[in-house]
Design an enzyme around this catalytic site. Sequence first.
Site, PDB file in Angstrom:
ATOM      1  N   LYS A   1       0.842  -1.198   0.000  1.00 12.43           N
ATOM      2  CA  LYS A   1       0.000   0.000   0.000  1.00 12.43           C
ATOM      3  C   LYS A   1       0.878   1.249   0.000  1.00 12.43           C
ATOM      4  O   LYS A   1       1.780   1.377   0.835  1.00 12.43           O
ATOM      5  CB  LYS A   1      -0.901   0.013   1.234  1.00 12.43           C
TER       6      LYS A   1
ATOM      7  N   ASP B   1      -3.480   4.298  -1.960  1.00 16.09           N
ATOM      8  CA  ASP B   1      -4.386   4.758  -0.895  1.00 16.09           C
ATOM      9  C   ASP B   1      -4.365   6.285  -0.834  1.00 16.09           C
ATOM     10  O   ASP B   1      -3.743   6.867   0.047  1.00 16.09           O
ATOM     11  CB  ASP B   1      -3.909   4.128   0.426  1.00 16.09           C
TER      12      ASP B   1
ATOM     13  N   LYS C   1      -7.388   8.127  -1.201  1.00 13.47           N
ATOM     14  CA  LYS C   1      -8.702   8.550  -0.666  1.00 13.47           C
ATOM     15  C   LYS C   1      -9.229   9.795  -1.385  1.00 13.47           C
ATOM     16  O   LYS C   1      -9.489  10.835  -0.763  1.00 13.47           O
ATOM     17  CB  LYS C   1      -8.603   8.843   0.836  1.00 13.47           C
TER      18      LYS C   1
ATOM     19  N   ASP D   1     -13.502  14.816  -4.042  1.00 17.17           N
ATOM     20  CA  ASP D   1     -13.560  16.091  -4.766  1.00 17.17           C
ATOM     21  C   ASP D   1     -14.835  16.059  -5.600  1.00 17.17           C
ATOM     22  O   ASP D   1     -15.657  15.146  -5.459  1.00 17.17           O
ATOM     23  CB  ASP D   1     -12.292  16.223  -5.641  1.00 17.17           C
TER      24      ASP D   1
ATOM     25  N   THR E   1     -11.098   5.967  10.979  1.00 17.06           N
ATOM     26  CA  THR E   1     -11.145   5.427  12.345  1.00 17.06           C
ATOM     27  C   THR E   1     -10.655   6.451  13.359  1.00 17.06           C
ATOM     28  O   THR E   1     -10.875   6.294  14.553  1.00 17.06           O
ATOM     29  CB  THR E   1     -10.302   4.142  12.458  1.00 17.06           C
TER      30      THR E   1
ATOM     31  N   ARG F   1       3.230  -1.462  10.634  1.00 18.58           N
ATOM     32  CA  ARG F   1       4.356  -1.612  11.559  1.00 18.58           C
ATOM     33  C   ARG F   1       4.614  -3.012  12.100  1.00 18.58           C
ATOM     34  O   ARG F   1       5.784  -3.366  12.284  1.00 18.58           O
ATOM     35  CB  ARG F   1       4.215  -0.587  12.697  1.00 18.58           C
TER      36      ARG F   1
END
Length: 230
Positions: A33, A60, A62, A65, A119, A210
Amino acid sequence: MTQSNIIVALDYPDSNAALHMADQLDPARCRLKIGKELFTRSGPDIVKMLQQKGFDIFLDLKYHDIPNTVAKACAAAADLGVWMMNVHTLGGPAMMSAAREAIGSQHDAPLLIGVTLLTSMDQQTFEAIGLQGTIQETVLRLAVMAADNGLDGVVCSAHETSMLKAELGSQFQLVTPGIRPAGSAKGDQHRIMTPAQAIQAGSHYLVIGRPITASVDPMQKLIEIESELA
Ligand code: C5P
């Protein structure tokens, strides 16, 4: 193309760091990603370099518009040959259907995924921007809107997958971050699940950063996660 359902988040500030991590991973066993930081610094070149190494790319960014602008951005991402891309569902039905139309629906079109609510959004922020009801109801409403406007799935918390699967069926793709194998540091994630729990709950793809990238042996960590899933 790999069958792996593990997407490793390459959250790096530049292409050298991203390529160094990619060289420690196997494109037959994960996808990658690329988010806003890496793309803003390294652009389409890093996408191409990672694709040349054999990796499928989830871009990614997002997009959010006006419909025409999002449609053009999605077409540009599709021209890069990415495997998955995303738009923000809060852009609304016309924006989502314009995105779908721009990339087409052929079997080799990228997967088009919607972000529902981030989130990081808590109830206080949710109300401050004028949204009403509960976060869960809103996630469900936005996911239904995404499905109705031709999106292939949504990004969601693993805690929302069973609700979304019940409502939208098992073909609607659920992409879940916030994954922590047992024993991994939580970091800044709050509502976490282990890889096996997330798949059990209905996730199609696991976004893992991570726990893999900060590990001393990222490939070994990936193999451990695969065996937990098997
Ligand atoms: O390192 P970690 O496993 O927490 O990385 C998770 C990745 O998923 C990061 O790239 C983060 O930006 C992304 N993400 C997330 N929560 C969302 C959407 C994306 O953690 N709701």
